[in-house]
Motif scaffolding. Structure first.
Motif, PDB file in Angstrom:
ATOM      1  N   SER A  83       0.829  -1.206   0.000  1.00 15.74           N
ATOM      2  CA  SER A  83       0.000   0.000   0.000  1.00 15.74           C
ATOM      3  C   SER A  83       0.863   1.256   0.000  1.00 15.74           C
ATOM      4  N   ALA A  84       0.193   2.400  -0.141  1.00 13.03           N
ATOM      5  CA  ALA A  84       0.893   3.673  -0.031  1.00 13.03           C
ATOM      6  C   ALA A  84       1.514   3.834   1.349  1.00 13.03           C
ATOM      7  N   THR A  85       0.909   3.172   2.338  1.00  9.16           N
ATOM      8  CA  THR A  85       1.473   3.215   3.687  1.00  9.16           C
ATOM      9  C   THR A  85       2.888   2.674   3.692  1.00  9.16           C
ATOM     10  N   LEU A  86       3.080   1.516   3.083  1.00  6.05           N
ATOM     11  CA  LEU A  86       4.418   0.924   3.066  1.00  6.05           C
ATOM     12  C   LEU A  86       5.380   1.721   2.198  1.00  6.05           C
ATOM     13  N   GLU A  87       4.873   2.396   1.184  1.00  4.54           N
ATOM     14  CA  GLU A  87       5.747   3.260   0.396  1.00  4.54           C
ATOM     15  C   GLU A  87       6.304   4.385   1.273  1.00  4.54           C
ATOM     16  N   ALA A  88       5.455   4.928   2.128  1.00  7.68           N
ATOM     17  CA  ALA A  88       5.908   5.983   3.033  1.00  7.68           C
ATOM     18  C   ALA A  88       6.907   5.437   4.042  1.00  7.68           C
ATOM     19  N   VAL A  89       6.645   4.236   4.573  1.00  6.40           N
ATOM     20  CA  VAL A  89       7.573   3.628   5.525  1.00  6.40           C
ATOM     21  C   VAL A  89       8.906   3.341   4.853  1.00  6.40           C
ATOM     22  N   ALA A  90       8.873   2.888   3.591  1.00  8.37           N
ATOM     23  CA  ALA A  90      10.111   2.592   2.867  1.00  8.37           C
ATOM     24  C   ALA A  90      10.930   3.866   2.652  1.00  8.37           C
ATOM     25  N   ALA A  91      10.261   4.952   2.320  1.00  9.73           N
ATOM     26  CA  ALA A  91      10.980   6.217   2.145  1.00  9.73           C
ATOM     27  C   ALA A  91      11.601   6.663   3.457  1.00  9.73           C
ATOM     28  N   TRP A  92      10.882   6.470   4.567  1.00  6.39           N
ATOM     29  CA  TRP A  92      11.424   6.800   5.881  1.00  6.39           C
ATOM     30  C   TRP A  92      12.622   5.906   6.201  1.00  6.39           C
ATOM     31  N   ARG A  93      12.504   4.619   5.908  1.00  8.70           N
ATOM     32  CA  ARG A  93      13.583   3.662   6.199  1.00  8.70           C
ATOM     33  C   ARG A  93      14.859   4.034   5.445  1.00  8.70           C
ATOM     34  N   ALA A  94      14.717   4.535   4.238  1.00 10.40           N
ATOM     35  CA  ALA A  94      15.885   4.915   3.444  1.00 10.40           C
ATOM     36  C   ALA A  94      16.674   6.034   4.106  1.00 10.40           C
ATOM     37  N   ASP A 109       0.723  -9.034  13.253  1.00 10.86           N
ATOM     38  CA  ASP A 109       1.801  -9.369  12.319  1.00 10.86           C
ATOM     39  C   ASP A 109       1.630 -10.776  11.760  1.00 10.86           C
ATOM     40  N   HIS A 110       1.177 -11.702  12.575  1.00 15.21           N
ATOM     41  CA  HIS A 110       0.935 -13.060  12.084  1.00 15.21           C
ATOM     42  C   HIS A 110      -0.151 -13.050  11.017  1.00 15.21           C
ATOM     43  N   HIS A 111      -1.100 -12.138  11.140  1.00 11.96           N
ATOM     44  CA  HIS A 111      -2.190 -12.037  10.167  1.00 11.96           C
ATOM     45  C   HIS A 111      -1.756 -11.251   8.928  1.00 11.96           C
ATOM     46  N   ALA A 112      -1.005 -10.174   9.150  1.00 15.36           N
ATOM     47  CA  ALA A 112      -0.618  -9.293   8.047  1.00 15.36           C
ATOM     48  C   ALA A 112       0.532  -9.848   7.223  1.00 15.36           C
ATOM     49  N   GLY A 113       1.369 -10.673   7.834  1.00 19.99           N
ATOM     50  CA  GLY A 113       2.577 -11.135   7.174  1.00 19.99           C
ATOM     51  C   GLY A 113       3.753 -10.241   7.514  1.00 19.99           C
ATOM     52  N   ASP A 114       4.957 -10.771   7.334  1.00 20.13           N
ATOM     53  CA  ASP A 114       6.159 -10.005   7.655  1.00 20.13           C
ATOM     54  C   ASP A 114       6.320  -8.809   6.724  1.00 20.13           C
ATOM     55  N   PRO A 115       6.963  -7.755   7.207  1.00 23.19           N
ATOM     56  CA  PRO A 115       7.260  -6.615   6.334  1.00 23.19           C
ATOM     57  C   PRO A 115       8.119  -7.053   5.151  1.00 23.19           C
ATOM     58  N   PRO A 116       8.045  -6.354   4.028  1.00 23.69           N
ATOM     59  CA  PRO A 116       8.863  -6.731   2.868  1.00 23.69           C
ATOM     60  C   PRO A 116      10.353  -6.645   3.174  1.00 23.69           C
ATOM     61  N   ALA A 117      11.113  -7.475   2.484  1.00 20.89           N
ATOM     62  CA  ALA A 117      12.554  -7.529   2.717  1.00 20.89           C
ATOM     63  C   ALA A 117      13.223  -6.190   2.452  1.00 20.89           C
ATOM     64  N   SER A 118      12.620  -5.370   1.598  1.00 23.47           N
ATOM     65  CA  SER A 118      13.212  -4.074   1.261  1.00 23.47           C
ATOM     66  C   SER A 118      13.323  -3.145   2.464  1.00 23.47           C
ATOM     67  N   LEU A 119      12.553  -3.416   3.529  1.00 21.93           N
ATOM     68  CA  LEU A 119      12.648  -2.584   4.730  1.00 21.93           C
ATOM     69  C   LEU A 119      13.814  -2.983   5.621  1.00 21.93           C
ATOM     70  N   ALA A 120      14.493  -4.078   5.299  1.00 15.98           N
ATOM     71  CA  ALA A 120      15.688  -4.511   6.035  1.00 15.98           C
ATOM     72  C   ALA A 120      15.429  -4.577   7.535  1.00 15.98           C
ATOM     73  N   MET A 121      14.346  -5.252   7.901  1.00 15.42           N
ATOM     74  CA  MET A 121      14.003  -5.435   9.305  1.00 15.42           C
ATOM     75  C   MET A 121      14.247  -6.887   9.703  1.00 15.42           C
TER      76      MET A 121
END
Length: 212
Positions: A83-94, A109-121
């Motif tokens: 979502s656009a939410t994760l796009e904003a989080v990714a920009a913040w992570r950078a 988190d178990h329901h949503a799934g793990d964050p994408p690998a691009s967030l390096a978490m």
């Protein structure tokens, strides 16, 4: 404040700074929750993700942090993925490439799934043992360590004269478990009652205040 021998700073911004570990701990960010509700046709506020990320920026700038640890419920649900939410989080992570970020999985988190690998978490199941503390999402006691947890979104209702009431996020410090307030700006709260052996610290815009 000393918790099980660890010096912890309970912050008005609903987060804990652990100076010995140079770690910032937050619980229940629930990124994407407002977007999920809007998709269901519910009239909810915009800008909660931006305000949460801006608050993290201020906390990280104020404190010497090498780690940011989420005590569960980083994402609210599957709709937050892609979502656009994760796009904003990714920009913040950078903007924080050297910061180690750890997510201890919560029920969302178990329901949503793990964050994408691009967030390096780094992602782990609870509990994570660190020094005298057990870091987890669910507020269940640990046999050997004092627990820091979230999940319940604790708030306390202050009552005044007449119908005056003030609802504030709070930290609940028990003998075995310490609860953090929900960090997210759109998370709701569960009103807690004082119990024997429990200390309550209110998180207000002006600072933190321990109830006598």
């Amino acid at each position: 404040m000393n918790v099980a021998g660890a010096e912890l700073w309970l912050l008005a911004e609903k987060a804990i700074y652990w100076p010995a570990e140079r770690a910032l701990l937050v619980a229940d960010a629930h990124f994407g929750k407002a977007a999920v509700y809007r998709a269901l046709g519910q009239p909810v506020p915009h800008g909660t993700t931006a305000s949460n990320l801006a608050l993290l920026d201020r906390l990280l700038a104020r404190h010497d942090c090498r780690e940011l640890i989420f005590l569960g419920d980083f994402l609210h649900g599957p709709a937050a993925q892609g979502s656009a939410t994760l796009e904003a989080v990714a920009a913040w992570r950078a903007g924080h490439p050297g910061l180690r970020i750890i997510l201890i999985r919560g029920n969302h988190d178990h329901h949503a799934g793990d964050p994408p690998a691009s967030l390096a978490m780094e992602v782990a199941n609870e509990p994570m043992l660190r020094g005298p503390l057990a870091l987890r999402h669910e507020p269940a006691p640990h046999p050997t360590h004092h627990v820091l947890a979230g999940h319940l979104h604790p708030v306390y209702l202050l009552t005044g004269r007449g119908r005056q009431r003030l609802r504030l996020p709070c930290y609940c410090l028990g003998e075995q478990v310490t609860l953090l307030p929900a960090f997210g700006a759109f998370t709701g709260g569960f009103a807690v009652q004082r119990k024997p052996g429990m200390r309550l610290v209110l998180a207000a815009p002006e600072g933190v205040f321990a109830l006598p």
